[in-house]
Design an enzyme around this catalytic site. Structure first.
Site, PDB file in Angstrom:
ATOM      1  CG  HIS A 193      -1.807  -1.135   1.367  1.00 52.48           C
ATOM      2  ND1 HIS A 193      -3.065  -1.130   0.809  1.00 52.48           N
ATOM      3  CD2 HIS A 193      -1.677  -2.348   1.969  1.00 52.48           C
ATOM      4  CE1 HIS A 193      -3.675  -2.277   1.082  1.00 52.48           C
ATOM      5  NE2 HIS A 193      -2.863  -3.043   1.779  1.00 52.48           N
ATOM      6  CB  THR A 245      -7.304   4.381  -1.293  1.00 52.53           C
ATOM      7  OG1 THR A 245      -6.808   3.252  -0.571  1.00 52.53           O
ATOM      8  CG2 THR A 245      -8.811   4.368  -1.357  1.00 52.53           C
ATOM      9  CD  GLU A 255      -7.205  -7.476   6.133  1.00 52.21           C
ATOM     10  OE1 GLU A 255      -8.131  -6.835   5.584  1.00 52.21           O
ATOM     11  OE2 GLU A 255      -6.161  -6.954   6.556  1.00 52.21           O
ATOM     12  CG  ASP A 260       0.671  -1.194   5.234  1.00 54.48           C
ATOM     13  OD1 ASP A 260       0.270  -0.418   4.362  1.00 54.48           O
ATOM     14  OD2 ASP A 260      -0.045  -2.093   5.717  1.00 54.48           O
TER      15      ASP A 260
END
Ligand code: 5GP
Length: 342
Positions: A15, A96, A200, A283
């Site tokens: 991400h 995003t 998750e 991340d």
């Protein structure tokens, strides 16, 4: 470890705003001193753990720091360079598209800027191929999801294949993935590959059942798919039957406390089944890790050899959303770089 740093690697689950390094955060905080943001608000460093909820708070802080096209350009270029420095030869970055009323940034200009960063890195001759997955944040609901799919489709067509797919992510405890099915289906129908965060948290059996019916091209995490952890055999059967690769991020799962320890990570379950898995960072900035470190961690936790790890990194090429010709090119590269002795 030098071996894992030098080993060519494929990163498929990163991400953008979670991958921002400490040095880039410092440049951003210098641009926005009035926000009074300290390092422990943007990263979870060694030995620390947070609840999943607290992890999602961290992204909100980073989003405050990254709210103009100028920020996005710098962040994306830094992130790509840092992956290249760690020996990543092929990167699928995801992010995003965000609209910021205060700065005038729109979802479209957001994606445009990431694409610009990718092409600038290409022009600088960095030894890394980068593709982009547009992320849908499940928190934002159906309308935004549909808009995001449209955006992804437009850019897939206009960037000559730099945008290769769609990611579904965001806080798994908010909203229901089932509500977004028509958007995901639409993405699939227009030729975007799908990588969906799935199971998750333990309460997502019904949702995963629905998402697996699409079916997606890859799964993010899949922590609670198998029955031993509260999932269901029917989920495992669907994943196995469709041979859907799983993107596994050990440090992220342990620091976010969805997995109790490294040795309890579901990597082992899927690896022992001979199912396609790919090791990823998720991340790297927020969880203070690197892809080479994740490979090293898997090797030491599960007693795998350097040759086993090489084979994992090599197989990952087949799980990318790259074109057939790029996959072939990457395979050749791996064969060239393969050590004659392990
Ligand atoms: P961005 O999309 O802004 O570049 O990166 C940060 C976003 O990625 C977060 O706001 C969140 O939506 C998503 N994200 C990052 N890590 C995770 C994760 O471990 N699980 C889920 N579900 N979403 C994540």
């Amino acid at each position: 470890d030098l071996f894992y740093r030098q080993m060519p690697k494929v990163e498929l689950h990163a991400h953008l705003n979670g991958s921002v390094s400490f040095s880039t955060i410092e440049k951003l905080t210098a641009r926005k001193p009035h926000l009074n943001i300290e390092h422990n608000m943007t990263a979870i460093c060694s030995g620390q753990r947070r609840t999943l909820d607290e992890c999602f708070q961290v992204f909100k802080v980073i989003h405050q720091l990254v709210d103009t096209e100028e920020d996005i350009l710098m962040v994306a270029k830094d992130v790509i360079r840092q992956f290249a420095d760690d020996g990543v030869k092929y990167l699928e970055l995801r992010s995003t598209p965000r609209e910021e009323k205060n700065t005038g940034m729109t979802r479209r200009s957001y994606v445009q800027t990431v694409i610009e960063a990718i092409s600038q890195c290409g022009n600088e001759g960095l030894d890394i191929e980068v593709r982009f997955l547009v992320s849908v944040d499940r928190r934002h609901g159906f309308e935004v999801a549909m808009e995001t799919v449209k955006l992804a489709e437009d850019f897939m067509l206009s960037t000559d294949g730099l945008v290769v797919g769609l990611d579904l992510s965001g806080d798994p405890t908010v909203g229901h993935g089932g509500d977004l099915l028509p958007a995901l289906q639409k993405a699939k129908n227009c030729g975007l590959k799908l990588s969906l965060h799935m199971s998750e948290v333990p309460s997502q059996v019904d949702e995963s059942e629905l998402l697996l019916n699409i079916p997606p091209d890859r799964i993010g995490h899949g922590t609670f798919l198998h029955p031993e952890v509260g999932g269901a055999q029917s989920l495992v059967d669907k994943v196995t039957m469709n041979n859907i690769p799983l993107e596994l991020c050990l440090t992220s799962n342990v620091k976010g406390q969805t997995v109790s320890s490294y040795s309890n990570h579901h990597f082992l379950y899927w690896y022992n089944k001979g199912h396609p898995v790919v090791i990823c960072t998720d991340d790297r900035g927020v969880f203070c890790t690197e892809l080479s470190r994740e490979y090293q961690l898997v090797a030491s936790t599960f007693g795998l050899s350097q040759e086993d790890m090489w084979s994992l990194s090599h197989k990952a090429i087949d799980y990318t959303f790259a074109s057939a010709s790029l996959k072939e090119q990457l395979h050749r590269r791996w064969l060239e770089l393969r050590p004659s002795l392990f």
